[in-house]
Motif scaffolding. Sequence first.
Motif, PDB file in Angstrom:
ATOM      1  N   GLN A 140       6.253  -8.405  -1.292  1.00 48.83           N
ATOM      2  CA  GLN A 140       6.003  -7.393  -0.266  1.00 48.83           C
ATOM      3  C   GLN A 140       4.574  -7.533   0.206  1.00 48.83           C
ATOM      4  OE1 GLN A 140       7.497  -4.043   0.496  1.00 48.83           O
ATOM      5  NE2 GLN A 140       8.500  -3.461  -1.416  1.00 48.83           N
ATOM      6  N   LEU A 167       2.743  -1.468  -6.216  1.00 44.49           N
ATOM      7  CA  LEU A 167       4.001  -1.034  -5.628  1.00 44.49           C
ATOM      8  C   LEU A 167       4.509   0.196  -6.357  1.00 44.49           C
ATOM      9  CD1 LEU A 167       6.073  -4.311  -5.154  1.00 44.49           C
ATOM     10  CD2 LEU A 167       4.882  -3.001  -3.424  1.00 44.49           C
ATOM     11  N   GLU A 168       4.900   1.198  -5.582  1.00 45.44           N
ATOM     12  CA  GLU A 168       5.509   2.381  -6.189  1.00 45.44           C
ATOM     13  C   GLU A 168       6.750   2.665  -5.381  1.00 45.44           C
ATOM     14  OE1 GLU A 168       3.115   5.914  -7.891  1.00 45.44           O
ATOM     15  OE2 GLU A 168       3.776   6.469  -5.881  1.00 45.44           O
ATOM     16  N   ASP A 169       7.925   2.621  -6.083  1.00 47.87           N
ATOM     17  CA  ASP A 169       9.180   2.812  -5.356  1.00 47.87           C
ATOM     18  C   ASP A 169       9.293   1.870  -4.177  1.00 47.87           C
ATOM     19  OD1 ASP A 169       8.630   6.328  -5.739  1.00 47.87           O
ATOM     20  OD2 ASP A 169       9.741   4.953  -7.052  1.00 47.87           O
ATOM     21  N   ASP A 170       8.925   0.633  -4.437  1.00 48.40           N
ATOM     22  CA  ASP A 170       9.055  -0.385  -3.384  1.00 48.40           C
ATOM     23  C   ASP A 170       8.099  -0.222  -2.213  1.00 48.40           C
ATOM     24  OD1 ASP A 170      12.490  -1.573  -3.155  1.00 48.40           O
ATOM     25  OD2 ASP A 170      10.816  -2.043  -4.483  1.00 48.40           O
ATOM     26  N   LEU A 171       7.206   0.737  -2.287  1.00 44.73           N
ATOM     27  CA  LEU A 171       6.226   0.877  -1.207  1.00 44.73           C
ATOM     28  C   LEU A 171       4.865   0.454  -1.722  1.00 44.73           C
ATOM     29  CD1 LEU A 171       7.103   4.352   0.350  1.00 44.73           C
ATOM     30  CD2 LEU A 171       7.352   2.116   1.427  1.00 44.73           C
ATOM     31  N   MET A 205       7.079  -6.851 -10.118  1.00 41.61           N
ATOM     32  CA  MET A 205       6.713  -5.758  -9.227  1.00 41.61           C
ATOM     33  C   MET A 205       5.663  -4.829  -9.833  1.00 41.61           C
ATOM     34  SD  MET A 205      10.450  -5.153  -7.557  1.00 41.61           S
ATOM     35  CE  MET A 205       9.940  -3.988  -6.377  1.00 41.61           C
TER      36      MET A 205
END
Lengths: 261, 269
Positions: free
Chosen positions: A231, A251-255, A212
Amino acid sequence: MILKSTKETQTSRAFEFKGRMLTLTVLNILDDNLLAIDQQLGEKIAQAPEFFRNSPLVIDATNFAATNLLQLADIIRRHEMVPIGIIGSDPKQEENAAKIGLGVFPKIKVVTESKQEEKGSGLVPEKDSKQGSVKEEQEEKQEQLVPSAQVSKSPTMLIKQPVRSGQQIYARDCDLVIMSSVGAGAEVLADGHIHIYGNLRGRALAGVQGDMDARIFCHSLDAELISIAGQYKMSDDIPADAKKGFVQVYLEDDLMKIKSV
Amino acid sequence: MAKIIVITSGKGGVGKTTTSAAISTGLAKRGYKTVVIDFDVGLRNLDLIMGCERRVVYDFVNVIKEEANLNQALIKDKRVDNLYILPASQTRDKDALDLEGVKKVIDDLAKDFAYIICDSPAGIEKGAMMAMYFADEAIVVTNPEVSSVRDSDRVLGILASKTQRAEENQEPVKESLLLTRYSPERVEKGEMLSVDDVKEILAIPLLGVIPESQSVLNASNSGQPVILDEESDAGNAYEDAVARLLGEEVPHRFLDIEKKGFFGRLFGG
């Protein structure tokens, strides 16, 4: 890609030892109830049987000295995977492993924080980890064997020509650098980062094995699809102002974030 | 040693056969012994465009299958010296071609000819692959519109990987771009991709820009390659392209909207 076979006749050596980095799956035992392991393993594999079939597996039973390695190895084999070794725990366990033909990987530290700097050659030394009882070379080996999904460590794949429509480039276990553009209808994938010194018009997928922290860098973003560790965003979902200039995708915090560099 | 040039595109109907006819005629006019081969087995058009459809006795497939020899199949052009045509079969299909057979024909031709022009069929299947396999140079014919550009991009990928030069790690096939059916008016309106747009996407050197022209249809109707029509803009653009192919530096014409006078608009062309 064209593979050339270099016919070298080495009259002296029959083999050589090479240090290599390989991605391995570790079966981390959380509860040494073998029945539960058998059943749950079966369920997990049923989700993607082809992915697991014939996979080499390393057993981490460091918390369960009493685990019956022989039975565990049988269970693994019944599920069509190949147990190749254990992560060193206590001497008794290591002896058991040797008896049933499993190798022993030296004790390791599981690294949970992501590294700030990504070095192409990969060895990330931990200066504060020197403990009296552990030898120096063992420590180096430990860092190499960290199983968590980290930024890849093999030499970066370098592509100097434009990637044409219909072509697919996959940089396995390493980063990918493309010194030209990626055409519409082309696909570039990497286990690590992707750097494109040109326009990205096709699809770019970074961190395909789950990293990630992987990023995509490009001179201009006009991609059909971008993805990091699974993602993804399609062209329509990329805001217009993100498409200008030299950008990076991460990706940062899954976003998924797209920022100019 | 002959130079083998493939005229390819991926997309159909962009002007490969027109270009093959024009360029081979142009080279022959300049004194080079040139043969142009139609690789579109089953859907042959080169003979029509060259105006020799009534003189086809034996064809490329006959030669490959050793049912005829090259001299029986080659048609000498009536207008231009040094120019020969090897037509395709109309009755058979692309499966009649095989790599060894094609290689033998090209090797035989290479002994006598300076240029071998291979007119590729559309697509990326067997016929197109055969046409490009032995090429030294490739002229990628593209219309300035999105689907043609994408197909040309695909073909460039194949030229870089599935040709004899690529597989044997020799010097790569020399690719160049020929933009056809170009209309500066439509580019100005934003309806058509500009030369710079296409060059940017395909990233290969530009051989020439052939303007959209009514003379092309007239030429194919009369069986006369458009380069022989000295009045036509497309014909002149092909002359320029041949010059550039031979290494001359020629400025690109027909890129800007021409201000036609009254008579110009009246008589078209």
